[in-house]
Design a protein around this motif. Structure first.
Motif, PDB file in Angstrom:
ATOM      1  N   TYR A 122      12.758 -19.063  -1.516  1.00  0.00           N
ATOM      2  CA  TYR A 122      13.487 -18.130  -2.390  1.00  0.00           C
ATOM      3  C   TYR A 122      13.707 -18.764  -3.750  1.00  0.00           C
ATOM      4  CZ  TYR A 122      17.379 -21.079  -0.975  1.00  0.00           C
ATOM      5  OH  TYR A 122      18.172 -22.166  -0.725  1.00  0.00           O
ATOM      6  N   CYS A 123      13.900 -17.878  -4.704  1.00  0.00           N
ATOM      7  CA  CYS A 123      14.266 -18.315  -6.042  1.00  0.00           C
ATOM      8  C   CYS A 123      15.517 -17.559  -6.451  1.00  0.00           C
ATOM      9  CB  CYS A 123      13.122 -18.036  -7.019  1.00  0.00           C
ATOM     10  SG  CYS A 123      13.509 -18.532  -8.717  1.00  0.00           S
ATOM     11  N   TYR A 124      16.548 -18.285  -6.869  1.00  0.00           N
ATOM     12  CA  TYR A 124      17.805 -17.679  -7.312  1.00  0.00           C
ATOM     13  C   TYR A 124      17.663 -17.358  -8.797  1.00  0.00           C
ATOM     14  CZ  TYR A 124      22.840 -17.104  -7.984  1.00  0.00           C
ATOM     15  OH  TYR A 124      24.075 -16.600  -8.264  1.00  0.00           O
ATOM     16  N   ALA A 174      23.980 -11.766  -8.358  1.00  0.00           N
ATOM     17  CA  ALA A 174      22.927 -12.715  -7.964  1.00  0.00           C
ATOM     18  C   ALA A 174      21.682 -11.950  -7.534  1.00  0.00           C
ATOM     19  CB  ALA A 174      23.403 -13.595  -6.814  1.00  0.00           C
ATOM     20  N   THR A 175      20.533 -12.535  -7.801  1.00  0.00           N
ATOM     21  CA  THR A 175      19.270 -11.976  -7.313  1.00  0.00           C
ATOM     22  C   THR A 175      18.480 -13.093  -6.644  1.00  0.00           C
ATOM     23  OG1 THR A 175      19.206 -10.344  -9.103  1.00  0.00           O
ATOM     24  CG2 THR A 175      17.119 -10.813  -7.988  1.00  0.00           C
ATOM     25  N   LEU A 176      17.900 -12.780  -5.508  1.00  0.00           N
ATOM     26  CA  LEU A 176      17.008 -13.716  -4.816  1.00  0.00           C
ATOM     27  C   LEU A 176      15.647 -13.051  -4.652  1.00  0.00           C
ATOM     28  CD1 LEU A 176      19.382 -14.765  -1.855  1.00  0.00           C
ATOM     29  CD2 LEU A 176      18.972 -16.067  -3.953  1.00  0.00           C
ATOM     30  N   THR A 206      19.286  -8.007  -4.461  1.00  0.00           N
ATOM     31  CA  THR A 206      20.300  -8.049  -5.513  1.00  0.00           C
ATOM     32  C   THR A 206      21.663  -7.999  -4.832  1.00  0.00           C
ATOM     33  OG1 THR A 206      18.803  -6.856  -6.986  1.00  0.00           O
ATOM     34  CG2 THR A 206      21.129  -6.996  -7.643  1.00  0.00           C
ATOM     35  N   ILE A 207      22.429  -9.066  -5.002  1.00  0.00           N
ATOM     36  CA  ILE A 207      23.733  -9.143  -4.337  1.00  0.00           C
ATOM     37  C   ILE A 207      24.812  -8.790  -5.359  1.00  0.00           C
ATOM     38  CG2 ILE A 207      25.333 -10.594  -3.048  1.00  0.00           C
ATOM     39  CD1 ILE A 207      21.750 -11.696  -3.182  1.00  0.00           C
ATOM     40  N   CYS A 208      25.701  -7.885  -4.957  1.00  0.00           N
ATOM     41  CA  CYS A 208      26.682  -7.324  -5.890  1.00  0.00           C
ATOM     42  C   CYS A 208      28.104  -7.599  -5.443  1.00  0.00           C
ATOM     43  CB  CYS A 208      26.509  -5.809  -5.963  1.00  0.00           C
ATOM     44  SG  CYS A 208      24.835  -5.287  -6.362  1.00  0.00           S
ATOM     45  N   ALA A 209      28.969  -7.863  -6.415  1.00  0.00           N
ATOM     46  CA  ALA A 209      30.415  -7.792  -6.206  1.00  0.00           C
ATOM     47  C   ALA A 209      30.739  -6.319  -6.027  1.00  0.00           C
ATOM     48  CB  ALA A 209      31.132  -8.356  -7.423  1.00  0.00           C
TER      49      ALA A 209
END
Lengths: 254, 254
Positions: A126-128, A153-155, A74-77
């Motif tokens: 991967y799946c975005y 975003a989640t991968l 999980t990619i975060c600002a």
């Protein structure tokens, strides 16, 4: 870039693990991506435990790859770390606002895409998951994200156990404009969307959904006004709760 | 990925042109990037004319690379094309809302970063201009962007005429969290920011700005609360004008 032209979204993964060594190397290399003022306004939460994957799954409408993938990222600002750095250094941070969210989200998304490009090169699948911004509060609660941190975003990541067909793309002329934006005419749309609309899989997609056109599948079923408007409100409320949208700004606009 | 580990932002370019052939190939390949529902919610406006570069420059605070670069690319979140496609196909689009802006901006930024990585591989130099979201209305006017199109990124592009030092990055541990977000302690900040704060160039940066700490250079000079708040209001107003933020959503929140 090796594999870019044959990349596909991968939703099924083998049982082979993705090592910390490989994942860490790629996450580190992706950080060469440009970032605002070199502040690196992002963070990544790595989920490997089955328990945590099960908790994240509902936020992603229980799409099976969340539980099935060896790793979920999980990619975060993130303006929390930078703001705390400032506070530790006799500086007064002013990043609890909408522009700062957009700046941090930009950093996070650019970082995410370099990571995707690197994973492609390694043969990782991967799946975005675009669902990340649909029910962000659930993700915030599960991952215990503090204020000024917002998932964008989640991968789901693993070694591919499928090789789906390559998806189609619009022709270059349809999305590139010279000098100024040339708005579209009906004839342009016919030209640009002809290939997509006549693919067997898309014709079939229209049929099984009992629709007349492919566009109707998107507007009436996949991404409806009703859903978009409800999720817009939720997203703005979550941004406010995470500290990126002070009430004062909204009041000013009335 | 060739060159990723040695990539730098390039602000000075040789006189050598960037051919349409090369640029078109890279813009086309970048479109392999994943996109929401395969809708490709972005567009690119290519600026080559000196006159148009001069008109764009003020929106980017007259940073010299805008006029000096052979090519300027403005990448936009675009729901105009998709909405018009729907209207041409007996479908009612519902993408004039905030979620749809975030979805399209995400598509646009992911596309942008694959393009950057492709340019790196070709040896092309580029500078990512974060100023795009600071004064977006100027860009909208110059490029004649219709409703549901919003500029989110600008790249100045050319063959490198400089080789600046590699910029530093934070250590991986500073931005990667396992399972849940572990909030930072003062000691973590000391560890993670030690290298950056002790670089000669950064020490010098603090000195010439008459500040006590590096963080103060960011909070007091480069990215101030006052500027961020003013530009947040402008950005929200521009999103409203471009049709991505209906007044009703704001009213609901009061």
């Amino acid at each position: 870039m090796k594999h870019l032209l044959t990349r596909r979204t991968i939703r099924k993964y083998t049982q082979e693990p993705v090592s910390d060594e490989l994942l860490n190397r790629l996450m580190n290399e992706a950080a060469r991506t440009q970032t605002m003022g070199n502040l690196q306004l992002y963070s990544v939460v790595v989920t490997r435990s089955d328990d945590m994957k099960a908790k994240l799954a509902p936020a992603h409408f229980n799409q099976p790859m969340v539980k099935q993938a060896p790793v979920v990222l999980t990619i975060c600002a993130d303006f929390n770390r930078t703001s705390f750095w400032a506070k530790c250094r006799k500086a007064e941070p002013g990043y609890d606002n909408f522009l700062s969210f957009i700046n941090a989200a930009t950093d996070a998304l650019l970082y995410t895409q370099t990571l995707c490009n690197l994973m492609d090169e390694e043969g990782l699948g991967y799946c975005y998951l675009g669902t990340t911004v649909y029910q962000p509060q659930q993700i915030i609660d599960v991952l215990q994200l503090p204020k000024l941190v917002m998932p964008v975003a989640t991968l789901t990541v693993g070694w591919p156990d499928e090789e789906p067909a390559l998806s189609d793309r619009l022709p270059l002329e349809s999305f590139v404009h010279q000098e100024t934006y040339q708005d579209y005419l009906g004839a342009d749309i016919d030209t640009y969307y002809n290939y997509k609309e006549n693919l067997e899989e898309n014709k079939n997609f229209v049929k099984i959904n009992n629709k007349e056109t492919l566009a109707q599948v998107f507007t009436d079923i996949r991404y409806t006004r009703k859903d978009n408007e409800a999720m817009s409100t939720t997203l703005l409320q979550t941004l406010e709760r995470q500290g990126f949208l002070p009430h004062t700004i909204l009041l000013q606009k009335i």
